[in-house]
Design a protein around this motif. Sequence first.
Motif, PDB file in Angstrom:
ATOM      1  N   MET A  71       0.808  -1.208   0.000  1.00 23.77           N
ATOM      2  CA  MET A  71       0.000   0.000   0.000  1.00 23.77           C
ATOM      3  C   MET A  71       0.845   1.263   0.000  1.00 23.77           C
ATOM      4  SD  MET A  71      -2.840  -1.067  -0.554  1.00 23.77           S
ATOM      5  CE  MET A  71      -3.444   0.612  -0.689  1.00 23.77           C
ATOM      6  N   ASN A  72       2.025   1.192   0.582  1.00 20.76           N
ATOM      7  CA  ASN A  72       2.904   2.359   0.602  1.00 20.76           C
ATOM      8  C   ASN A  72       3.384   2.735  -0.792  1.00 20.76           C
ATOM      9  OD1 ASN A  72       2.722   2.669   3.367  1.00 20.76           O
ATOM     10  ND2 ASN A  72       4.561   1.492   3.822  1.00 20.76           N
ATOM     11  N   GLN A  73       3.304   1.800  -1.721  1.00 26.31           N
ATOM     12  CA  GLN A  73       3.776   2.053  -3.078  1.00 26.31           C
ATOM     13  C   GLN A  73       2.717   2.696  -3.959  1.00 26.31           C
ATOM     14  OE1 GLN A  73       5.872  -1.349  -4.912  1.00 26.31           O
ATOM     15  NE2 GLN A  73       5.958  -2.246  -2.882  1.00 26.31           N
ATOM     16  N   VAL A  74       1.485   2.688  -3.521  1.00 24.38           N
ATOM     17  CA  VAL A  74       0.394   3.168  -4.363  1.00 24.38           C
ATOM     18  C   VAL A  74       0.132   4.651  -4.107  1.00 24.38           C
ATOM     19  CG1 VAL A  74      -2.035   2.915  -4.976  1.00 24.38           C
ATOM     20  CG2 VAL A  74      -0.667   0.886  -4.412  1.00 24.38           C
ATOM     21  N   GLN A  75       0.252   5.447  -5.154  1.00 23.90           N
ATOM     22  CA  GLN A  75      -0.029   6.874  -5.071  1.00 23.90           C
ATOM     23  C   GLN A  75      -1.268   7.185  -5.910  1.00 23.90           C
ATOM     24  OE1 GLN A  75       1.740   8.948  -3.082  1.00 23.90           O
ATOM     25  NE2 GLN A  75       2.921   7.153  -2.446  1.00 23.90           N
ATOM     26  N   ILE A  76      -2.179   7.964  -5.345  1.00 22.50           N
ATOM     27  CA  ILE A  76      -3.437   8.274  -6.010  1.00 22.50           C
ATOM     28  C   ILE A  76      -3.622   9.781  -6.119  1.00 22.50           C
ATOM     29  CG2 ILE A  76      -5.953   8.121  -5.844  1.00 22.50           C
ATOM     30  CD1 ILE A  76      -5.634   5.490  -4.416  1.00 22.50           C
ATOM     31  N   SER A  77      -4.008  10.241  -7.309  1.00 20.75           N
ATOM     32  CA  SER A  77      -4.313  11.658  -7.499  1.00 20.75           C
ATOM     33  C   SER A  77      -5.378  11.810  -8.584  1.00 20.75           C
ATOM     34  CB  SER A  77      -3.063  12.444  -7.901  1.00 20.75           C
ATOM     35  OG  SER A  77      -3.398  13.782  -8.210  1.00 20.75           O
ATOM     36  N   PHE A  78      -6.412  12.580  -8.274  1.00 20.37           N
ATOM     37  CA  PHE A  78      -7.456  12.882  -9.255  1.00 20.37           C
ATOM     38  C   PHE A  78      -7.328  14.321  -9.763  1.00 20.37           C
ATOM     39  CE2 PHE A  78     -10.516   9.627  -7.110  1.00 20.37           C
ATOM     40  CZ  PHE A  78      -9.750   8.607  -7.628  1.00 20.37           C
ATOM     41  N   GLU A  79      -6.180  14.926  -9.499  1.00 21.64           N
ATOM     42  CA  GLU A  79      -5.948  16.305  -9.927  1.00 21.64           C
ATOM     43  C   GLU A  79      -6.082  16.420 -11.449  1.00 21.64           C
ATOM     44  OE1 GLU A  79      -2.467  19.755  -9.654  1.00 21.64           O
ATOM     45  OE2 GLU A  79      -2.174  17.789  -8.732  1.00 21.64           O
ATOM     46  N   GLY A  80      -6.794  17.420 -11.882  1.00 19.17           N
ATOM     47  CA  GLY A  80      -6.955  17.651 -13.308  1.00 19.17           C
ATOM     48  C   GLY A  80      -8.187  17.013 -13.915  1.00 19.17           C
ATOM     49  N   CYS A  81      -8.912  16.209 -13.145  1.00 15.53           N
ATOM     50  CA  CYS A  81     -10.135  15.599 -13.670  1.00 15.53           C
ATOM     51  C   CYS A  81     -11.208  16.671 -13.854  1.00 15.53           C
ATOM     52  CB  CYS A  81     -10.655  14.517 -12.715  1.00 15.53           C
ATOM     53  SG  CYS A  81      -9.663  13.014 -12.678  1.00 15.53           S
ATOM     54  N   GLN A  82     -11.729  16.768 -15.068  1.00 14.78           N
ATOM     55  CA  GLN A  82     -12.739  17.768 -15.372  1.00 14.78           C
ATOM     56  C   GLN A  82     -14.117  17.165 -15.611  1.00 14.78           C
ATOM     57  OE1 GLN A  82     -12.092  21.103 -15.329  1.00 14.78           O
ATOM     58  NE2 GLN A  82     -10.016  20.580 -14.656  1.00 14.78           N
ATOM     59  N   THR A  83     -14.129  15.882 -15.945  1.00  9.69           N
ATOM     60  CA  THR A  83     -15.390  15.218 -16.261  1.00  9.69           C
ATOM     61  C   THR A  83     -15.428  13.836 -15.618  1.00  9.69           C
ATOM     62  OG1 THR A  83     -14.531  14.141 -18.264  1.00  9.69           O
ATOM     63  CG2 THR A  83     -15.429  16.372 -18.510  1.00  9.69           C
ATOM     64  N   ILE A  84     -16.602  13.221 -15.628  1.00 11.62           N
ATOM     65  CA  ILE A  84     -16.748  11.866 -15.119  1.00 11.62           C
ATOM     66  C   ILE A  84     -15.910  10.904 -15.963  1.00 11.62           C
ATOM     67  CG2 ILE A  84     -18.359   9.941 -14.814  1.00 11.62           C
ATOM     68  CD1 ILE A  84     -18.574  11.996 -12.633  1.00 11.62           C
ATOM     69  N   SER A  85     -15.800  11.191 -17.251  1.00 16.89           N
ATOM     70  CA  SER A  85     -14.972  10.363 -18.130  1.00 16.89           C
ATOM     71  C   SER A  85     -13.504  10.423 -17.706  1.00 16.89           C
ATOM     72  CB  SER A  85     -15.117  10.823 -19.581  1.00 16.89           C
ATOM     73  OG  SER A  85     -14.323  10.023 -20.444  1.00 16.89           O
ATOM     74  N   ASP A  86     -13.055  11.623 -17.320  1.00 15.93           N
ATOM     75  CA  ASP A  86     -11.681  11.770 -16.811  1.00 15.93           C
ATOM     76  C   ASP A  86     -11.501  10.934 -15.546  1.00 15.93           C
ATOM     77  OD1 ASP A  86     -11.050  13.572 -18.808  1.00 15.93           O
ATOM     78  OD2 ASP A  86     -11.434  15.340 -17.557  1.00 15.93           O
ATOM     79  N   LEU A  87     -12.488  10.966 -14.683  1.00 12.30           N
ATOM     80  CA  LEU A  87     -12.427  10.203 -13.434  1.00 12.30           C
ATOM     81  C   LEU A  87     -12.357   8.707 -13.720  1.00 12.30           C
ATOM     82  CD1 LEU A  87     -12.565   9.886 -10.378  1.00 12.30           C
ATOM     83  CD2 LEU A  87     -15.064  10.098 -10.529  1.00 12.30           C
ATOM     84  N   GLU A  88     -13.132   8.264 -14.695  1.00 12.29           N
ATOM     85  CA  GLU A  88     -13.105   6.851 -15.080  1.00 12.29           C
ATOM     86  C   GLU A  88     -11.692   6.439 -15.502  1.00 12.29           C
ATOM     87  OE1 GLU A  88     -14.407   4.433 -18.990  1.00 12.29           O
ATOM     88  OE2 GLU A  88     -15.984   5.694 -18.108  1.00 12.29           O
TER      89      GLU A  88
END
Length: 207
Positions: A71-88
Amino acid sequence: MTKNETRGDHQKEKMIKVARELFATQGFEATTTRKINKEAGTAEGLLYYYFPHGKHEILDTIVYRGIMSRMNQVQISFEGCQTISDLEDRLMTVFERVWQVFQDEASYQSFMITIRERMLLSDKQADWLMQVLESLVSMISAQFKTISTILPVDATQYRPLARVITSIYQKVIYDELLIRNNREMTPAIKAALRPQLQLVLGLLQTA
């Protein structure tokens, strides 16, 4: 650190490595402390010097290290998502990063041991497993807060939504690693995962 301490650490790490490989290939019950000592090239009884509680203490170490290091190796960022498609797309990337962790042999072996020997796990070890899943849920939920303007749900739903997505990841990983014994990220895996994410995100838009 003295020369003796360095040598001792090396011996201890070698025993953990050997035990992890034997537990993964032969199973916990079939692996004796004598076999671990023999494969590690260490003197009889040295195992109990480093691990007074024997195999179960080594199993503790393997499970803990395997879970936390993954888990320490996993980095998560949703920065820059503008739409639901981007989030997907970003959620697909998160899954690929989680999947990549298992390409490391030690992490893969630790995962297999943790799942296959789950009936032998202590309450403490079981808590570690839950902490890993909750950690991923927390990371995803925290990132949802950064894109609140595109999520058509109340903030109180971020965590439940993150838990649903984590469950989807978990199911795919278990199916591929445990049932199909497949460690390769294939187009078929992505093709099976994406529609599930689309369904969940699509339901949000119709809520």
